[in-house]
Scaffold this motif. Structure first.
Motif, PDB file in Angstrom:
ATOM      1  N   LEU A 112      40.688  41.570  54.586  1.00 19.20           N
ATOM      2  CA  LEU A 112      40.528  40.681  53.438  1.00 19.20           C
ATOM      3  C   LEU A 112      39.087  40.210  53.317  1.00 19.20           C
ATOM      4  O   LEU A 112      38.532  40.147  52.209  1.00 19.20           O
ATOM      5  CB  LEU A 112      41.464  39.484  53.596  1.00 19.20           C
ATOM      6  CG  LEU A 112      41.391  38.421  52.496  1.00 19.20           C
ATOM      7  CD1 LEU A 112      41.750  39.015  51.141  1.00 19.20           C
ATOM      8  CD2 LEU A 112      42.314  37.252  52.828  1.00 19.20           C
ATOM      9  N   LEU A 113      38.456  39.905  54.460  1.00 18.88           N
ATOM     10  CA  LEU A 113      37.051  39.500  54.435  1.00 18.88           C
ATOM     11  C   LEU A 113      36.178  40.613  53.870  1.00 18.88           C
ATOM     12  O   LEU A 113      35.307  40.375  53.023  1.00 18.88           O
ATOM     13  CB  LEU A 113      36.601  39.137  55.849  1.00 18.88           C
ATOM     14  CG  LEU A 113      35.109  38.830  56.019  1.00 18.88           C
ATOM     15  CD1 LEU A 113      34.714  37.610  55.203  1.00 18.88           C
ATOM     16  CD2 LEU A 113      34.760  38.633  57.487  1.00 18.88           C
TER      17      LEU A 113
ATOM     18  N   GLN B  25      33.634  42.520  46.790  1.00 20.89           N
ATOM     19  CA  GLN B  25      33.738  41.963  45.437  1.00 20.89           C
ATOM     20  C   GLN B  25      32.549  41.064  45.124  1.00 20.89           C
ATOM     21  O   GLN B  25      32.025  41.071  44.000  1.00 20.89           O
ATOM     22  CB  GLN B  25      35.051  41.188  45.306  1.00 20.89           C
ATOM     23  CG  GLN B  25      36.297  42.068  45.360  1.00 20.89           C
ATOM     24  CD  GLN B  25      37.564  41.281  45.165  1.00 20.89           C
ATOM     25  OE1 GLN B  25      37.619  40.369  44.338  1.00 20.89           O
ATOM     26  NE2 GLN B  25      38.601  41.610  45.926  1.00 20.89           N
ATOM     27  N   ALA B  26      32.122  40.272  46.128  1.00 21.71           N
ATOM     28  CA  ALA B  26      30.955  39.417  45.911  1.00 21.71           C
ATOM     29  C   ALA B  26      29.698  40.256  45.666  1.00 21.71           C
ATOM     30  O   ALA B  26      28.867  39.921  44.805  1.00 21.71           O
ATOM     31  CB  ALA B  26      30.765  38.494  47.118  1.00 21.71           C
TER      32      ALA B  26
ATOM     33  N   SER C 266      31.046  44.188  58.253  1.00 19.30           N
ATOM     34  CA  SER C 266      30.666  43.218  57.227  1.00 19.30           C
ATOM     35  C   SER C 266      29.262  42.694  57.464  1.00 19.30           C
ATOM     36  O   SER C 266      28.453  42.564  56.524  1.00 19.30           O
ATOM     37  CB  SER C 266      31.669  42.056  57.206  1.00 19.30           C
ATOM     38  OG  SER C 266      32.970  42.504  56.877  1.00 19.30           O
TER      39      SER C 266
ATOM     40  N   SER D 139      37.033  43.000  51.864  1.00 19.86           N
ATOM     41  CA  SER D 139      37.298  43.139  50.436  1.00 19.86           C
ATOM     42  C   SER D 139      36.577  42.064  49.629  1.00 19.86           C
ATOM     43  O   SER D 139      35.982  42.341  48.577  1.00 19.86           O
ATOM     44  CB  SER D 139      38.807  43.075  50.189  1.00 19.86           C
ATOM     45  OG  SER D 139      39.092  43.094  48.807  1.00 19.86           O
ATOM     46  N   GLU D 140      36.604  40.826  50.139  1.00 23.56           N
ATOM     47  CA  GLU D 140      35.928  39.740  49.432  1.00 23.56           C
ATOM     48  C   GLU D 140      34.414  39.944  49.419  1.00 23.56           C
ATOM     49  O   GLU D 140      33.746  39.653  48.421  1.00 23.56           O
ATOM     50  CB  GLU D 140      36.278  38.396  50.081  1.00 23.56           C
ATOM     51  CG  GLU D 140      37.726  37.977  49.893  1.00 23.56           C
ATOM     52  CD  GLU D 140      38.062  37.736  48.430  1.00 23.56           C
ATOM     53  OE1 GLU D 140      37.178  37.284  47.679  1.00 23.56           O
ATOM     54  OE2 GLU D 140      39.203  38.015  48.029  1.00 23.56           O
TER      55      GLU D 140
END
Length: 453
Positions: free
Chosen positions: A215-216, A222-223, A188, A218-219
């Motif tokens: 989850l991080l 998306q951002a 990330s 994925s977020e």
């Protein structure tokens, strides 16, 4: 930032602390319990022995208790027993001690002493207590705990060695746990770093584990998708704005030019000239604002091309030399013979031109254009010898449409330094306003972009 303020350091310290506390409880706890239980058992044996002798004394007096002590000692009924009977003056009557132990107060709780028994050469650890009988004689009873103490000492030494090893293992566990977390976050962080440097298509690799790190990621993706969509919308909006504003402004300028050619009233000429000047200023403001918006959005990175920064500074100095000389000032270039980097030549030219314009309007003395090579790029510095900008107002000077009090006499829109900052961001760098002692030094840091695929 201090390392102990780091969340990673505090997490590692917490893991280390929990490991040490758990090891201490598991290793030292049993040793302490065994020591306490051993002491209690030894006292119980000694109390039983004392009570048996006191019963014999109550039934037959001093002769009866002496016989009981001799029987226990001679027959070794109690191999670990300590028995001693003395006259009121402390003279030995019978028992397996050679003399009355010193500093032993009658009636006090059982105390740990290290004394030799009769027939034993080495002193032994023993729990003993003295009791004064009715006739004044002194009875000493107790039990030898030498073997138990040696076993407990060995157990404690083993526990301390194990605890020392547990410190090493706890430190290793803390290190491994933090590295696992950092490794899970590395994808990330690397993706966000690449996006910051302009590679907007980068995304965090897919992760099917379903944990918090997945989850991080994925977020983050998306951002970034949303940001890419907004960036595309911004590009369309700025292109439309440029088309919608520049066309009417160009037509207005052409109309004013024609009006200036046909104006016949001398009194109207100054007003037409002022309208032409204001139209030029408006066109410059629109062009600069659009350049800032596009640079901050990363538009133009595809136009980066190899250029000689030293030659670029020489060109800027040559262009502005006549205007500098008209003010009785000088402009000099301090740069290596050649330094090549991939840059957006047009925007960098415009940014340097804005800085030189500012020094001509608000500065004084010699204007110095410097080029400093760095490990990952280069730094371009434009400095003068004027009044400069107060440290507390330098951040304000970098904002859009900000004009400091010293600059209010000019006709700028307060976008010069904002454009410089946007161009620096386009090149992955930063802008610093520094004291040139005297004057102001504007330092543009340019980072060498990665090679194109």
């Amino acid at each position: 930032m201090k390392i102990w303020h780091s969340t990673t350091f505090r997490f590692a310290a917490l893991v280390f602390l929990f490991q040490i506390v758990a090891a201490a409880v598991l290793l030292l706890g049993p040793a302490l319990l065994l020591r306490s239980q051993s002491h209690a058992d030894a006292v119980a044996v000694a109390v039983t022995l004392r009570d048996d002798l006191l019963d014999a004394y109550n039934e037959g007096g001093e002769p009866a208790i002496s016989r009981a002590i001799d029987a226990k000692v001679s027959r070794r009924i109690e191999r670990a027993s300590v028995l001693f009977l003395a006259n009121p003056d402390g003279t030995r009557l019978t028992g397996n001690l050679d003399s009355l132990p010193p500093d032993l107060t009658p009636g006090a709780p059982y105390a740990l002493e290290k004394l030799p028994r009769s027939g034993h050469t080495a002193p032994e650890a023993m729990l003993i207590q003295s009791v004064r009988l009715r006739d004044g004689s002194i009875l000493v009873t107790g039990t030898v705990v030498e073997t138990e103490r040696q076993v407990l000492a060995l157990l404690e030494r083993t526990s301390m060695i194990a605890l020392a090893l547990s410190v090493v293992f706890a430190a290793f566990a803390a290190y491994v746990s933090t590295r696992l977390i950092l490794n899970r976050l590395r994808a990330s962080v690397a993706t966000l770093r690449d996006v910051r440097e302009g590679r907007l298509s980068r995304r965090v690799p897919a992760d099917d584990t379903g944990d918090a790190f997945a989850l991080l990621g994925s977020e983050v993706n998306q951002a970034l998708d949303r940001m890419a969509a907004l960036n595309d919308e911004l590009k369309l909006a700025t292109d439309a704005l440029a088309h919608d504003l520049k066309s009417p402004l160009t037509r207005m300028r052409a109309a004013l030019d024609r009006a200036a050619q046909h104006v016949e009233d001398p009194l109207a000429q100054p007003f037409v000239d002022q309208a032409l000047t204001e139209s030029e200023r408006l066109m410059a403001i629109v062009e600069t604002a659009l350049s800032i918006t596009r640079a901050e959005a990363g538009m133009g990175r595809e136009s980066l091309a190899d250029a000689d920064l030293s030659e670029l500074l020489e060109t800027v100095a040559e262009i502005y030399a006549p205007m500098v000389e008209d003010q009785g000032r000088a402009i000099v270039v301090v740069a290596p013979a050649a330094l090549h980097m991939r840059v957006h030549r047009q925007l960098l030219d415009q940014a340097l031109g804005n800085l030189v314009d500012n020094t001509l309007k608000y500065g004084a003395g010699t204007i110095t254009l410097s080029l400093v090579p760095e490990a990952d790029g280069a730094a371009v510095v434009v400095a003068d010898e004027g009044p400069g900008i107060a440290p507390e107002r330098r951040e304000q000077a970098l904002r859009r449409f900000t004009r400091l009090d010293e600059a209010r006499g000019g006709w700028g829109a307060g976008l010069g330094l904002s454009l410089v900052q946007a161009v620096a961001h386009l090149h992955g760098g930063t802008v610093d306003l520094r004291d040139a002692a005297p004057g102001l030094a504007v330092r543009i840091r340019l980072v060498e972009p990665p090679p194109r695929a």
